[in-house]
Each structure stands twice: as C-alpha cells, then as structure tokens.
Design a protein around this motif. Structure first.
Motif, short mmCIF file in Angstrom:
data_model
loop_
_atom_site.label_atom_id
_atom_site.label_comp_id
_atom_site.label_asym_id
_atom_site.label_seq_id
_atom_site.Cartn_x
_atom_site.Cartn_y
_atom_site.Cartn_z
N GLY A 51 12.97 29.31 -37.48
CA GLY A 51 13.74 30.62 -37.33
C GLY A 51 15.39 30.79 -37.70
N GLY A 52 15.68 31.75 -37.96
CA GLY A 52 17.16 32.14 -38.23
C GLY A 52 17.83 31.54 -39.37
N LEU A 53 16.88 31.42 -40.32
CA LEU A 53 17.24 30.76 -41.69
C LEU A 53 18.10 31.53 -42.39
CD1 LEU A 53 14.16 29.32 -43.01
CD2 LEU A 53 16.10 28.02 -42.25
N SER A 54 19.19 31.41 -43.19
CA SER A 54 20.11 32.27 -44.04
C SER A 54 18.92 32.77 -45.35
CB SER A 54 21.06 31.08 -44.91
OG SER A 54 21.64 31.94 -45.92
N TYR A 55 19.28 33.98 -45.49
CA TYR A 55 18.28 34.48 -46.70
C TYR A 55 18.31 33.62 -48.12
CZ TYR A 55 17.77 38.11 -43.26
OH TYR A 55 17.39 38.69 -42.00
N ASP A 56 19.60 33.18 -48.27
CA ASP A 56 19.74 32.05 -49.27
C ASP A 56 18.96 30.73 -49.30
OD1 ASP A 56 21.26 34.02 -50.56
OD2 ASP A 56 23.07 33.28 -49.40
N THR A 57 18.67 30.43 -48.10
CA THR A 57 17.81 28.96 -47.96
C THR A 57 16.44 29.00 -48.74
OG1 THR A 57 18.96 28.74 -45.89
CG2 THR A 57 17.06 27.41 -46.22
N ASN A 58 16.43 28.08 -49.55
CA ASN A 58 14.95 27.94 -50.11
C ASN A 58 13.99 26.54 -49.60
OD1 ASN A 58 16.45 25.93 -51.42
ND2 ASN A 58 16.79 27.43 -53.43
N GLU A 59 13.11 26.52 -50.27
CA GLU A 59 12.20 25.50 -49.87
C GLU A 59 13.04 24.01 -50.11
OE1 GLU A 59 8.24 26.32 -51.30
OE2 GLU A 59 8.07 27.86 -49.76
N PRO A 60 13.52 23.69 -51.42
CA PRO A 60 14.23 22.40 -51.58
C PRO A 60 15.16 22.05 -50.48
CG PRO A 60 14.02 23.34 -53.63
CD PRO A 60 13.46 24.55 -52.61
N ARG A 67 24.22 29.20 -40.78
CA ARG A 67 23.52 29.57 -39.69
C ARG A 67 23.08 28.80 -38.79
NH1 ARG A 67 20.80 34.95 -41.19
NH2 ARG A 67 20.41 34.82 -38.74
N ASN A 68 22.81 29.07 -37.30
CA ASN A 68 22.41 28.50 -36.44
C ASN A 68 20.84 28.67 -36.54
OD1 ASN A 68 24.62 27.29 -35.41
ND2 ASN A 68 24.90 28.78 -33.87
N ILE A 69 19.92 27.54 -36.78
CA ILE A 69 18.49 27.81 -36.72
C ILE A 69 17.80 27.44 -35.37
CG2 ILE A 69 18.30 27.18 -39.20
CD1 ILE A 69 17.60 24.38 -38.76
N ARG A 70 16.62 27.98 -35.19
CA ARG A 70 15.88 27.93 -34.05
C ARG A 70 14.63 27.29 -34.48
NH1 ARG A 70 16.54 32.80 -34.74
NH2 ARG A 70 14.32 33.37 -34.78
N LEU A 71 14.27 26.15 -33.79
CA LEU A 71 12.96 25.51 -33.92
C LEU A 71 12.02 25.53 -32.79
CD1 LEU A 71 15.02 24.24 -36.26
CD2 LEU A 71 13.41 22.05 -35.80
N GLN A 72 10.69 25.64 -33.03
CA GLN A 72 9.89 25.35 -32.12
C GLN A 72 8.48 25.02 -32.56
OE1 GLN A 72 9.88 29.48 -30.41
NE2 GLN A 72 7.96 29.90 -31.24
N TYR A 87 12.92 33.10 -42.19
CA TYR A 87 12.18 31.89 -41.32
C TYR A 87 11.11 31.11 -42.23
CZ TYR A 87 8.00 35.18 -41.11
OH TYR A 87 7.00 35.75 -41.34
N GLY A 88 10.75 30.06 -41.68
CA GLY A 88 9.73 29.22 -42.51
C GLY A 88 9.18 28.17 -41.53
N PHE A 89 8.39 27.20 -42.17
CA PHE A 89 7.68 26.11 -41.50
C PHE A 89 7.94 24.71 -42.31
CE2 PHE A 89 5.54 30.23 -40.89
CZ PHE A 89 5.30 30.12 -39.47
N VAL A 90 7.95 23.67 -41.38
CA VAL A 90 8.06 22.31 -41.80
C VAL A 90 7.03 21.49 -41.25
CG1 VAL A 90 9.33 20.56 -42.01
CG2 VAL A 90 10.48 22.74 -42.15
N THR A 143 5.55 12.41 -34.35
CA THR A 143 6.86 11.66 -33.61
C THR A 143 8.06 12.35 -34.58
OG1 THR A 143 6.50 9.81 -35.01
CG2 THR A 143 5.75 9.86 -32.49
N ALA A 144 7.75 12.19 -35.80
CA ALA A 144 8.75 12.76 -36.54
C ALA A 144 9.25 14.34 -36.23
CB ALA A 144 8.49 12.66 -38.23
N ALA A 145 8.06 15.18 -36.21
CA ALA A 145 8.37 16.59 -35.78
C ALA A 145 9.03 16.65 -34.52
CB ALA A 145 6.91 17.26 -35.81
N SER A 146 8.77 15.78 -33.45
CA SER A 146 9.29 15.83 -32.19
C SER A 146 10.87 15.71 -32.47
CB SER A 146 8.54 15.20 -31.24
OG SER A 146 9.38 14.86 -30.19
N LYS A 147 11.05 14.82 -33.27
CA LYS A 147 12.43 14.14 -33.18
C LYS A 147 13.33 15.39 -34.03
CE LYS A 147 15.46 10.47 -34.78
NZ LYS A 147 15.54 9.15 -35.68
N ALA A 148 12.90 15.82 -35.10
CA ALA A 148 13.49 16.72 -35.91
C ALA A 148 13.60 18.18 -34.93
CB ALA A 148 12.58 17.29 -37.16
N LEU A 149 12.57 18.39 -33.97
CA LEU A 149 12.93 19.43 -33.23
C LEU A 149 14.14 19.43 -32.21
CD1 LEU A 149 11.63 22.10 -31.90
CD2 LEU A 149 10.32 20.71 -30.42
#
Length: 105
Positions: free
Chosen positions: A31-40, A95-100, A69-72, A78-84
């Motif tokens: 969450g909190g993505l810039s409106y300019d942030t795209n998938e790549p 922008r400061n992004i929020r992850l959960q 907002y988006g999803f990865v 373990t990779a998801a946990s580390k990224a979180l």
C-alpha cells in the motif's frame, strides 16, 4: 512417532492455525504506492529478496490510473517474509510504502 495432521492441530489450537496462515503466505499487499509506480518498477524493487512470480498494481478500470496499491507474490514464503521486514516503510518512487501479508484468496 505419531504426527497429528495439521487439520487436527489447527482445530485444536486456533492460535496455531492463525500463526500458520498469517506467516506462511507468499503474497504481499503493498500500500501507499505512488500513482506513477507500475508493475516493472514494483517487480524490480522486490526481486532482490527472492524470485517474484507475480506483480499486480491495481488500476481503476475506467481511467486506467493506479489506485495506489498492489500485490507481490514470491515463489517462497521465506522471500516474502524477508521482503516484508526489509521493505515495510521504505521509500519507493518518493512514497513510504506499507506492506503486510495479503489475505488468503
């Protein structure tokens, strides 16, 4: 040695079930993505933590603009946990992004 099924454990211990479901996901909500942030851009920012198998930036179906907002999804939890842990609260495209962890489908 007897190992009870996870179903038996999860019904007997609701906290155990919650912990397993809460912390074994490979899909993250961003969450909190810039409106300019795209998938790549999102994929590039997250692939240093592990193999990214899916990236979605949610867009308005009429205007086509990002909703912020988006999803990865990672190949391994373990990779998801580390990224979180590493990316929550970090700057991405100004922008400061929020992850959960994303809710199960």
């Amino acid at each position: 040695m007897y190992f009870p099924s996870s179903r038996r454990i999860s019904s007997a211990f609701p906290l155990y079930r919650w912990l397993v479901l809460r912390h074994s996901s490979t899909k993250l909500f961003v969450g909190g993505l810039s409106y300019d942030t795209n998938e790549p851009v999102l994929k590039k920012a997250f692939e240093k933590y592990g193999e990214v198998i899916q990236v979605n930036v949610i867009c308005d179906h009429v205007s086509g603009k990002s909703k912020g907002y988006g999803f990865v999804r990672y190949a391994e939890d373990t990779a998801a946990s580390k990224a979180l842990k590493e990316m929550d609260g970090q700057l991405l495209d100004g922008r400061n992004i929020r992850l959960q962890y994303a809710h199960r489908e």
